[in-house]
Each structure stands twice: as C-alpha cells, then as structure tokens.
Design an enzyme around this catalytic site. Structure first.
Site, mmCIF file in Angstrom:
data_model
loop_
_atom_site.group_PDB
_atom_site.id
_atom_site.type_symbol
_atom_site.label_atom_id
_atom_site.label_comp_id
_atom_site.label_asym_id
_atom_site.label_seq_id
_atom_site.Cartn_x
_atom_site.Cartn_y
_atom_site.Cartn_z
ATOM 1 N N LYS A 44 0.913 -1.014 -0.139
ATOM 2 C CA LYS A 44 0.419 0.406 -0.168
ATOM 3 C C LYS A 44 0.836 1.024 0.442
ATOM 4 C CE LYS A 44 -0.600 -0.401 4.927
ATOM 5 N NZ LYS A 44 -1.612 -0.496 6.684
ATOM 6 N N TYR A 280 15.727 29.366 9.104
ATOM 7 C CA TYR A 280 14.158 30.187 9.593
ATOM 8 C C TYR A 280 14.513 29.944 11.151
ATOM 9 C CZ TYR A 280 13.093 29.998 4.820
ATOM 10 O OH TYR A 280 12.371 30.626 3.582
HETATM 11 C C1 LIG Z 1 -0.985 -2.264 6.856
HETATM 12 C C2 LIG Z 1 -0.895 -2.863 7.589
HETATM 13 C C3 LIG Z 1 -0.752 -4.323 7.416
HETATM 14 C C4 LIG Z 1 0.803 -4.221 7.284
HETATM 15 O O1 LIG Z 1 1.319 -3.630 8.457
HETATM 16 P P1 LIG Z 1 3.633 -4.306 8.827
HETATM 17 O O2 LIG Z 1 3.070 -3.238 9.942
HETATM 18 O O3 LIG Z 1 4.129 -2.893 8.070
HETATM 19 O O4 LIG Z 1 3.638 -5.330 8.415
HETATM 20 C C5 LIG Z 1 -0.618 -5.114 7.950
HETATM 21 N N1 LIG Z 1 -2.514 -5.764 7.441
HETATM 22 C C6 LIG Z 1 -3.596 -4.618 7.282
HETATM 23 C C7 LIG Z 1 -4.610 -4.533 7.801
HETATM 24 C C8 LIG Z 1 -2.810 -3.046 7.706
HETATM 25 O O5 LIG Z 1 -3.062 -1.971 7.009
#
Ligand SMILES: *Cc1c(COP(=O)(O)O)cnc(C)c1O
Length: 424
Positions: A44, A280
């Site tokens: 993702k 800044y």
């Molecule tokens: C992002 C996500 C994962 C992966 O999580 P990690 O901690 O990066 O392994 C697994 N399941 C769901 C539903 C997620 O949203």
C-alpha cells in the site's frame, strides 16, 4: 556479482535508492520465519514509498503469493501495470460506499467486507458483472477500527455472506482481522485478540464458511508470535527491512536489511564566523568559526520538520546533525570546519552498515515511527532501483537470520555523532 546497473549516471539533487536484492532477501527471511503460512507483501501507499510495481514484482519473485493494498485503486493499478501472473492474489481492504466493486471483481481482486453495506454493494456489482466476487470477511477483534463487531453483527454478516455464496454471487475466500498492539510484545491485547479471532473464525466455520485463508499477523506479529501466523502473514514494514518498533528488536536482529537509502548532493559548503544564525528562526547559532553544508532536501521531500536540530546525516565520513530548522526544500548541517566539495554525498539514511544512519534513527530523531519516515518521501525524489536481478533470483543468498550487522563502535565514522542508533 549481480549489481544490475540502474545506478544514476548523472548526479542528482537527491535520490532514494531502492535495493530490490535486499527486498527479496527480506521476503525469503520472513517466509522462513513463517514456514506454515503464505506471505502477503503489503505494498500500500506505493510500497511504503519504495515504488509499488517494482517492489511487488520483486516480492513475488522471492515467493510472496499475495499482495495487499489499502485502497481498491492501488490494487487495480497493480493488476493492470505490474505484469504479474494471474495466480498472484491481490487483496484490498479500505472501501467506501460507491467504490469500484465491479472493476475489482473483473480484476479478480480479493475485497474485504466489514459490514452489511459493503456486502450489499459487492453483491450488486457481482450480479452486474456476471462473475462471483472473492470476499474476505473482516472481524474487529479489538483494534476498534475497521471490521465487523463480534456477536450479532458477525452473525448477520456471516449469515448474509453464506446465503449469497449459495447463490453463486461470491466466494468467501478469507476470514481476517488486524492487531492493535503487536509492536509491544507481551501486551495483553495480543492474546485477547488472538483468542477472539479463533472464536469468530470457529463460529463462521461452524456455519459453513470454507475460507482459503485465515489471517491476522502484521510484521510485528510475524516476527514475534508464531501462534498468530494462521494461513497467511501480511507483512509490510519488515519487507522493506525495517523493524516495526525498537521494542520488537532491530531489523538486524531478524536478519532484515533496510531497502531504501536516501541520498543527496551537498549543494554548497562555506565558511562562516561564530555567532552566525542558521536557517529560519535562527534556532542554531554557530558556536565558533565553522563550515556549513547545504543539503538540498526539505519537508516537501518528506524530511520531517520535527527533525529540526536532531536529524542525523552522514557527510564526509561523519554523522552531522540538522542545524536549525528543516525548510521546505533544504536544510543545513554544521561540518565543524571540514572543507568538503559541493557535490559531496550526504546519506540521510540507508541500511546502516556503511556508517550511515537508518530510517529508524530518523524516526527517533523526529519522535515518530520509521513507517512514517519512508512513506513520506515525496514524489520530487526519484526512486532509483538497484539489484533488480531479473532472471537471477536463484543467485541471491538470503541474509542469515540473526546475523548482526557491524555497528559503529570503533569506526571512525562514529566520531562526531550525537544521535545514537535506535533499537540496538
Ligand atoms: C498496513 C497493514 C499491514 C502491514 O503492517 P506492517 O506493520 O507494515 O507489517 C497489515 N494489515 C493491514 C490491514 C494493514 O493495513
């Protein structure tokens, strides 16, 4: 041996090098840790900023049989562009009313359903497409986010899905859930969620559900709780070689190697007198005559502004610290009188075994988690892929589990550090 050359030939302002050899080795290491389960590489958000298509392909080459995304758009894009075998299952879980259900069914995606509104929409889309949907029912076992509540809600959802399955409009391919505190080993909610998951799965199976996969483990659970693996583990951050949290351990403890290295070309080196305000707000003032180096990346590139005054950078063989505020496009480091050439390499983070900081170090410096550090690297930073290794998969030797990556202690490069590695 297998350094297929997509190394940049021209100097770049900044680049994120993505080591696909490390990604493949991480996938193999994770598969060895969960030998009884299939592996879903979670890609993702553009593979946590690493680039969804190349990372998905590399993960599949190393044995991932599932890919996971949050949004259906991400999953549809992978099915269309990644050139993967049809046998690779792609699942997406973050749906809103009116989502692209029909496109998802036609692309043979697994869709997650957490409630009756989603079941109704997927059934209507399956009828319109004339194809059965692959549906995974999501249980909320305690995260308090998405997913169906136990009890009457779960009974209604399971019963509804079984009726539609009998009509041939869908197949219940999965029963699944997500953990709240797996990155805090020993947290009592982990046992409680696993127990409730087993109950909710048992209920569905008693009613007649025959799912292909039951799954609840994310990266931290995959690394620390073999009793959470079930039929499938959904690993995201660990695929990218990063530990989910210092409490779980360091990436090296698990034989994982960070995949992303963020590098920039020093844009300017100049000598300044003592008492010179920097960036800044003048939150840094030079303590004496010194040299300053200008690093041409800023918060618009994903460098956290919260790392002002704290973020570590390897420049000229030493760790330097962000001097003053991180600005939109640049920040400054105090080179302590070292005379470097403009164009020298600055490594913000990488695998950590060439003296450079890691994304976990930046997370600590910015008061956040390493997930956020890599995910937020902006689109203005080109991703450069190294060790693509297509067709030479067999030659890549997985990292030895538990192998310790040499630390900084005793290395010249450690001098001048004022930020320690986290998680070691
Ligand atoms: C992002 C996500 C994962 C992966 O999580 P990690 O901690 O990066 O392994 C697994 N399941 C769901 C539903 C997620 O949203």
């Amino acid at each position: 041996m297998n350094e297929t050359a997509t190394q940049p030939t021209a100097p770049l302002r900044a680049r994120a090098e993505i080591d696909l050899g490390a990604l493949r080795a991480n996938v193999r290491t994770l598969r060895a840790l969960a030998p009884g389960a299939a592996l879903m590489a979670v890609v993702k958000s553009d593979a946590y900023g690493h680039g969804a298509v190349p990372c998905a392909r590399a993960a599949v080459e190393a044995g991932a049989t599932w890919l996971g995304t949050a949004t259906p758009e991400e999953a549809l894009d992978l099915r269309a562009r990644a050139g993967l075998p049809d046998s690779v299952r792609i699942m997406c879980w973050l749906w809103t009313p009116g989502g692209p259900w029909r496109e998802a069914i036609e692309a043979d995606l697994d869709v997650s359903v957490s409630g009756m509104w989603a079941l109704e929409e997927v059934v209507a889309a399956a009828r319109a497409a004339g194809l059965p949907a692959r549906v995974q029912l999501k249980a909320d076992t305690g995260l308090g986010r998405n997913g169906c509540q136990p009890g009457d809600d779960w009974a209604e959802l399971v019963g509804g899905a079984l009726r539609v399955e009998a009509d041939g409009l869908l197949r219940i391919t999965g029963l699944w859930s997500h953990l709240a505190c797996a990155d805090e080993p020993g947290h009592p909610s982990i046992d409680a969620q696993l127990a409730l998951f087993r109950e909710m799965v048992a209920y569905a199976e008693e009613r007649g559900v025959r799912a292909e996969v039951r799954h609840i483990a994310n990266s931290p659970a995959t690394l620390t709780r073999s009793d959470s693996h079930f039929d499938l583990v959904r690993t995201g951050i660990a695929v990218y070689g990063i530990s989910p949290s210092p409490e779980v351990g360091s990436s090296a403890d698990f034989g994982l190697r960070p995949v992303m290295s963020l590098k920039a070309s020093v844009a300017l080196v100049k000598q300044v007198p003592g008492g010179h305000g920097v960036s800044y707000g003048h939150h840094y003032v030079t303590p004496g005559v010194t040299t300053l180096g200008l690093i041409p990346v800023g918060y618009a590139d994903g460098i956290p502004r919260h790392a002002s005054g704290t973020g570590p950078v390897l420049v000229g063989g030493k760790w330097r610290t962000v001097a003053g505020r991180v600005a939109m496009d640049q920040f400054v480091v105090d080179l302590g009188g070292d005379e470097l050439e403009a164009g020298a390499e600055a490594v913000l983070f990488g695998a950590g075994d060439h003296g450079e900081p890691t994304a976990e170090d930046w997370a600590q410096a910015a008061g956040t988690i390493a997930y956020e550090i890599v995910t937020r690297i902006g689109t203005r930073v080109p991703r450069v892929y190294v060790n693509e290794g297509v067709g030479e998969i067999a030659e890549i030797v997985p990292e030895v589990v538990g192998e310790v990556i040499p630390g900084y202690e005793g290395d010249d490069v450690a001098q001048g550090c004022d930020v320690k590695r986290s998680g070691t």
